[in-house]
Scaffold this active site. Sequence first.
Site, mmCIF file in Angstrom:
data_model
loop_
_atom_site.group_PDB
_atom_site.id
_atom_site.type_symbol
_atom_site.label_atom_id
_atom_site.label_comp_id
_atom_site.label_asym_id
_atom_site.label_seq_id
_atom_site.Cartn_x
_atom_site.Cartn_y
_atom_site.Cartn_z
ATOM 1 N N HIS A 176 -7.001 -8.954 -8.209
ATOM 2 C CA HIS A 176 -8.133 -9.736 -8.720
ATOM 3 C C HIS A 176 -9.431 -8.987 -8.452
ATOM 4 O O HIS A 176 -10.511 -9.503 -8.668
ATOM 5 C CB HIS A 176 -8.185 -11.106 -8.031
ATOM 6 C CG HIS A 176 -6.916 -11.880 -8.155
ATOM 7 N ND1 HIS A 176 -6.537 -12.510 -9.319
ATOM 8 C CD2 HIS A 176 -5.912 -12.104 -7.272
ATOM 9 C CE1 HIS A 176 -5.367 -13.101 -9.134
ATOM 10 N NE2 HIS A 176 -4.964 -12.856 -7.905
ATOM 11 N N ASN A 177 -9.311 -7.775 -7.926
ATOM 12 C CA ASN A 177 -10.462 -7.026 -7.409
ATOM 13 C C ASN A 177 -11.058 -6.110 -8.498
ATOM 14 O O ASN A 177 -10.443 -5.133 -8.903
ATOM 15 C CB ASN A 177 -9.956 -6.207 -6.211
ATOM 16 C CG ASN A 177 -11.060 -5.475 -5.506
ATOM 17 O OD1 ASN A 177 -12.063 -5.105 -6.125
ATOM 18 N ND2 ASN A 177 -10.873 -5.272 -4.210
ATOM 19 N N GLY B 169 -13.529 -4.076 -8.310
ATOM 20 C CA GLY B 169 -13.808 -2.730 -7.788
ATOM 21 C C GLY B 169 -12.594 -1.835 -7.963
ATOM 22 O O GLY B 169 -12.702 -0.675 -8.379
ATOM 23 N N LYS B 170 -11.402 -2.388 -7.651
ATOM 24 C CA LYS B 170 -10.154 -1.626 -7.817
ATOM 25 C C LYS B 170 -9.921 -1.302 -9.291
ATOM 26 O O LYS B 170 -9.439 -0.235 -9.630
ATOM 27 C CB LYS B 170 -8.953 -2.420 -7.283
ATOM 28 C CG LYS B 170 -8.785 -2.341 -5.784
ATOM 29 C CD LYS B 170 -7.434 -2.856 -5.337
ATOM 30 C CE LYS B 170 -7.288 -2.742 -3.827
ATOM 31 N NZ LYS B 170 -6.003 -3.226 -3.319
ATOM 32 N N ASP C 283 -0.725 -0.886 -2.449
ATOM 33 C CA ASP C 283 -0.718 -1.524 -1.140
ATOM 34 C C ASP C 283 -1.088 -0.457 -0.110
ATOM 35 O O ASP C 283 -0.536 0.640 -0.139
ATOM 36 C CB ASP C 283 0.674 -2.103 -0.853
ATOM 37 C CG ASP C 283 0.616 -3.183 0.205
ATOM 38 O OD1 ASP C 283 -0.126 -4.165 -0.001
ATOM 39 O OD2 ASP C 283 1.291 -3.045 1.250
ATOM 40 N N HIS D 121 -6.865 8.048 1.263
ATOM 41 C CA HIS D 121 -5.483 7.696 0.920
ATOM 42 C C HIS D 121 -5.399 7.124 -0.495
ATOM 43 O O HIS D 121 -4.554 7.511 -1.275
ATOM 44 C CB HIS D 121 -4.965 6.690 1.955
ATOM 45 C CG HIS D 121 -5.916 5.543 2.216
ATOM 46 N ND1 HIS D 121 -7.221 5.743 2.588
ATOM 47 C CD2 HIS D 121 -5.782 4.201 2.102
ATOM 48 C CE1 HIS D 121 -7.829 4.572 2.721
ATOM 49 N NE2 HIS D 121 -6.982 3.621 2.412
ATOM 50 N N ARG D 122 -6.305 6.186 -0.826
ATOM 51 C CA ARG D 122 -6.280 5.572 -2.170
ATOM 52 C C ARG D 122 -6.600 6.600 -3.243
ATOM 53 O O ARG D 122 -5.936 6.665 -4.266
ATOM 54 C CB ARG D 122 -7.326 4.453 -2.266
ATOM 55 C CG ARG D 122 -6.837 3.091 -1.872
ATOM 56 C CD ARG D 122 -7.958 2.072 -2.016
ATOM 57 N NE ARG D 122 -8.354 1.884 -3.401
ATOM 58 C CZ ARG D 122 -7.613 1.268 -4.312
ATOM 59 N NH1 ARG D 122 -6.438 0.776 -3.979
ATOM 60 N NH2 ARG D 122 -8.028 1.139 -5.550
HETATM 61 P P1 IMP Z 1 -5.049 -3.325 0.446
HETATM 62 O O1 IMP Z 1 -3.566 -3.213 0.308
HETATM 63 O O2 IMP Z 1 -5.805 -2.277 -0.316
HETATM 64 O O3 IMP Z 1 -5.539 -4.718 0.158
HETATM 65 O O4 IMP Z 1 -5.392 -3.042 1.994
HETATM 66 C C1 IMP Z 1 -4.869 -3.864 3.035
HETATM 67 C C2 IMP Z 1 -5.735 -3.747 4.285
HETATM 68 O O5 IMP Z 1 -5.684 -2.420 4.817
HETATM 69 C C3 IMP Z 1 -7.215 -4.032 4.050
HETATM 70 O O6 IMP Z 1 -7.488 -5.411 4.162
HETATM 71 C C4 IMP Z 1 -7.863 -3.239 5.196
HETATM 72 O O7 IMP Z 1 -7.814 -3.957 6.411
HETATM 73 C C5 IMP Z 1 -6.953 -2.032 5.327
HETATM 74 N N1 IMP Z 1 -7.451 -0.915 4.496
HETATM 75 C C6 IMP Z 1 -6.884 -0.407 3.364
HETATM 76 N N2 IMP Z 1 -7.608 0.605 2.859
HETATM 77 C C7 IMP Z 1 -8.672 0.743 3.691
HETATM 78 C C8 IMP Z 1 -9.796 1.634 3.691
HETATM 79 O O8 IMP Z 1 -9.994 2.493 2.805
HETATM 80 N N3 IMP Z 1 -10.671 1.472 4.706
HETATM 81 C C9 IMP Z 1 -10.518 0.541 5.679
HETATM 82 N N4 IMP Z 1 -9.507 -0.317 5.713
HETATM 83 C C10 IMP Z 1 -8.577 -0.222 4.730
#
Ligand code: IMP
Length: 202
Positions: free
Chosen positions: A8-9, A11-12, A69, A177-178
């Site tokens: 739902h993001n 930004g993503k 994820d 990482h992303r």
């Molecule tokens: P998501 O799967 O991208 O929603 O990330 C899950 C959780 O990992 C987030 O709520 C953050 O606590 C942590 N996280 C993921 N990517 C980052 C980042 O780039 N910086 C800081 N925390 C992150």
Amino acid sequence: MKFVLASHNRGKLQEMQAILSHLGVEVVLQSDLGLNLEPEETGTTFMENAAIKARAVAQASGLPAIADDSGLCVDWLNGAPGIYSARYGGVGSDAERYQLLLQNMRGATNRAAHFHTAVVCCFPDGRQLTAQGDCYGTIAFAPMGEGGFGYDPVFFVPELRKTFAQLTAEEKNAISHRGNALRKFAQVLQEDMEKNGYGTDK
Ligand code: IMP
């Protein structure tokens, strides 16, 4: 060719659109299709959880769906918080979570850590494409910087002598990482499109 982002993001979505735009694909948010799915993330790995989200949205929409994820894995804590990064310790805010992490690192003789991202694209027929990315660093002794989100203020990148929260969005994206996972995913998708002749005029 249209893909749905299982999120739902917004930004993503923008990040994904930017990275896939050269492939001529259109990416929309699941909420833009009126899909309000929130499947339970019952997997034991980042990849399993991304696949659960992508599969649910692909089945509901009839379109290929992409999910990611991510989380922080700390060596001294045997990989924690890992897939539980968003709800570490059951505490409410990002600051509470990274303070808890700093507390749990007291006396640690090894502060190595990495962020990990898994990306899964699931097609309506169940076929999947996957990619992963990492970023290696250490856990700082105290929070530094104002940018970013989550654990950014305590994730220190030795090569840059800065935490993620001290980087601009562009600097972070170039090594994160992303960023790494999404760039790899774009490659995997491009190869799949070329091999199977879809998303092009062929
Ligand atoms: P998501 O799967 O991208 O929603 O990330 C899950 C959780 O990992 C987030 O709520 C953050 O606590 C942590 N996280 C993921 N990517 C980052 C980042 O780039 N910086 C800081 N925390 C992150």
